[in-house]
Design a protein around this motif. Structure first.
Motif, PDB file in Angstrom:
ATOM      1  N   ALA A  92      35.709  95.725 -34.345  1.00  9.40           N
ATOM      2  CA  ALA A  92      36.426  96.727 -35.132  1.00  9.40           C
ATOM      3  C   ALA A  92      37.332  97.568 -34.249  1.00  9.40           C
ATOM      4  O   ALA A  92      38.473  97.893 -34.629  1.00  9.40           O
ATOM      5  N   TRP A 107      45.942  92.077 -39.091  1.00  6.95           N
ATOM      6  CA  TRP A 107      44.992  91.534 -40.059  1.00  6.95           C
ATOM      7  C   TRP A 107      43.712  91.199 -39.311  1.00  6.95           C
ATOM      8  O   TRP A 107      43.765  90.748 -38.152  1.00  6.95           O
ATOM      9  N   LEU A 108      42.568  91.385 -39.945  1.00  6.89           N
ATOM     10  CA  LEU A 108      41.309  90.884 -39.413  1.00  6.89           C
ATOM     11  C   LEU A 108      40.935  89.627 -40.182  1.00  6.89           C
ATOM     12  O   LEU A 108      40.485  89.691 -41.324  1.00  6.89           O
ATOM     13  N   ILE A 110      38.349  86.555 -40.292  1.00  6.32           N
ATOM     14  CA  ILE A 110      36.996  86.363 -39.770  1.00  6.32           C
ATOM     15  C   ILE A 110      36.262  85.301 -40.561  1.00  6.32           C
ATOM     16  O   ILE A 110      36.520  85.088 -41.757  1.00  6.32           O
ATOM     17  N   LEU A 140      31.123  92.602 -41.639  1.00  2.23           N
ATOM     18  CA  LEU A 140      32.054  93.115 -42.638  1.00  2.23           C
ATOM     19  C   LEU A 140      31.667  94.531 -43.065  1.00  2.23           C
ATOM     20  O   LEU A 140      32.538  95.401 -43.240  1.00  2.23           O
ATOM     21  N   CYS A 143      32.568  96.964 -40.073  1.00  4.99           N
ATOM     22  CA  CYS A 143      34.004  97.264 -40.004  1.00  4.99           C
ATOM     23  C   CYS A 143      34.401  98.243 -41.094  1.00  4.99           C
ATOM     24  O   CYS A 143      35.155  99.197 -40.845  1.00  4.99           O
ATOM     25  N   ARG A 174      42.688 101.468 -42.919  1.00  8.14           N
ATOM     26  CA  ARG A 174      41.832 100.321 -42.644  1.00  8.14           C
ATOM     27  C   ARG A 174      42.715  99.109 -42.403  1.00  8.14           C
ATOM     28  O   ARG A 174      43.894  99.108 -42.783  1.00  8.14           O
ATOM     29  N   VAL A 177      41.310  92.688 -44.451  1.00  2.00           N
ATOM     30  CA  VAL A 177      40.320  91.708 -44.021  1.00  2.00           C
ATOM     31  C   VAL A 177      40.520  90.407 -44.781  1.00  2.00           C
ATOM     32  O   VAL A 177      40.570  90.394 -46.020  1.00  2.00           O
ATOM     33  N   VAL A 179      38.761  86.694 -45.119  1.00  2.00           N
ATOM     34  CA  VAL A 179      37.628  85.827 -44.809  1.00  2.00           C
ATOM     35  C   VAL A 179      38.080  84.385 -44.997  1.00  2.00           C
ATOM     36  O   VAL A 179      38.542  83.998 -46.076  1.00  2.00           O
ATOM     37  N   TYR A 194      33.773  91.716 -50.096  1.00  3.03           N
ATOM     38  CA  TYR A 194      34.247  92.511 -48.972  1.00  3.03           C
ATOM     39  C   TYR A 194      35.706  92.317 -48.582  1.00  3.03           C
ATOM     40  O   TYR A 194      36.255  93.165 -47.871  1.00  3.03           O
ATOM     41  N   ALA A 195      36.351  91.250 -48.966  1.00  2.00           N
ATOM     42  CA  ALA A 195      37.631  90.883 -48.358  1.00  2.00           C
ATOM     43  C   ALA A 195      38.832  91.324 -49.190  1.00  2.00           C
ATOM     44  O   ALA A 195      38.746  91.502 -50.410  1.00  2.00           O
TER      45      ALA A 195
END
Length: 286
Positions: A92, A107-108, A110, A140, A143, A174, A177, A179, A194-195
């Motif tokens: 994070a 962008w994350l 993951i 997740l 973060c 933020r 995210v 995925v 979460y995404a």
């Protein structure tokens, strides 16, 4: 439809002398030409299907920091970070640093990780798949907490953080995210919970992507999530420059499914020339 470039291979001619210059040249063309997203892989070793560990592979976030300093507009991410590669609190902090120094362009990306050889090769723990998914869910959550007003402890089964402090915060509060993956039972469920975005492979064509999106929609219904909030992205296998008609036709089909970004991979020994052709020829058509 937006386009992204996924720079998955560094094994171009004279890579031992020209790797950095060629990479920088490609991302500059993409940045100036209107490509929306530039990603590299997050692996220690090159994948065996692409030549294996003897081929060059750069560390992902160091590479993105290098690219951030050479661009102004394009978003930057990894496709995708394995949850085993970095402790979630550090992850994070790393992606937040990229976001802050790039002006809010990180962008994350993951996923649960899969390449056992690179873990064994460098001595990185590689838990069973079920545990990796459990760790992915905790990551997740960590973060999200680090990018919130809650800087207190996190107590999970696999991770325990005494303080979830992250200063400075991401530019827009933020980091988006993504995925990656298409597993119907857990991966797409994590997307729903979460995404901000998913990324699906197109090996089975539009029908295959449509089937995965139907699964995602059901997961969204189960967790009371607005399906339309999630950005749908794909990794398209082919060459838009060499196959422009097929590419445009399929992009129309994917757009009809709600896909709004397609990432493509440089297939040639000249990624800079290919990127210029992508900007000039393929981008206007989509």
């Amino acid at each position: 439809m937006d386009l992204g470039i996924h720079y998955a291979s560094f094994s171009h001619p004279e890579w031992d002398r020209r790797l950095a210059d060629r990479l920088a040249g490609t991302v500059r063309i993409a940045d100036e030409g209107g490509i929306s997203l530039f990603t590299v892989m997050d692996h220690y070793f090159q994948m065996e299907m692409s030549g294996g560990p003897g081929e060059p592979m750069l560390e992902g976030y160091t590479t993105l920091g290098y690219l951030a300093g050479r661009t102004e507009r394009i978003r930057l991410g990894l496709m995708v970070t394995g949850v085993t590669y970095r402790h979630p609190g550090l992850l994070a902090k790393i992606v937040t640093t990229l976001d802050v120094l790039s002006g809010g362009r990180a962008w994350l990306g993951i996923g649960a990780a899969w390449y056992e050889r690179e873990h064994a090769g460098l001595g990185v723990p590689y838990p069973p798949v079920g545990e990796r998914f459990d760790r992915l869910e905790e990551t997740l959550r960590i973060c999200a907490q680090m990018w919130s007003d809650d800087d207190g402890p996190f107590e999970g089964e696999h991770y325990r953080l005494a303080e979830t402090i992250c200063v400075p915060r991401p530019v827009h509060g933020r980091v988006p995210v993504l995925v990656g993956g298409s597993g119907e039972r857990r991966t797409l469920r994590l997307v729903a919970e979460y995404a901000d975005a998913c990324n699906l492979f197109t090996g089975e064509g539009p029908a295959g992507v449509a089937a995965k999106l139907d699964v995602l929609r059901r997961h969204c219904d189960d967790v009371d999530r607005d399906y339309d909030e999630i950005r749908k992205t794909i990794l398209w296998f082919g060459d838009p420059v060499a196959e422009p008609d097929r590419f445009a036709r399929e992009m129309e089909e994917y757009a009809g499914l709600g896909v709004s970004l397609a990432a493509v991979m440089p297939p040639t020994d000249d990624p800079e020339g290919w990127a210029a052709a992508l900007v000039e020829q393929a981008l206007p058509r989509v």
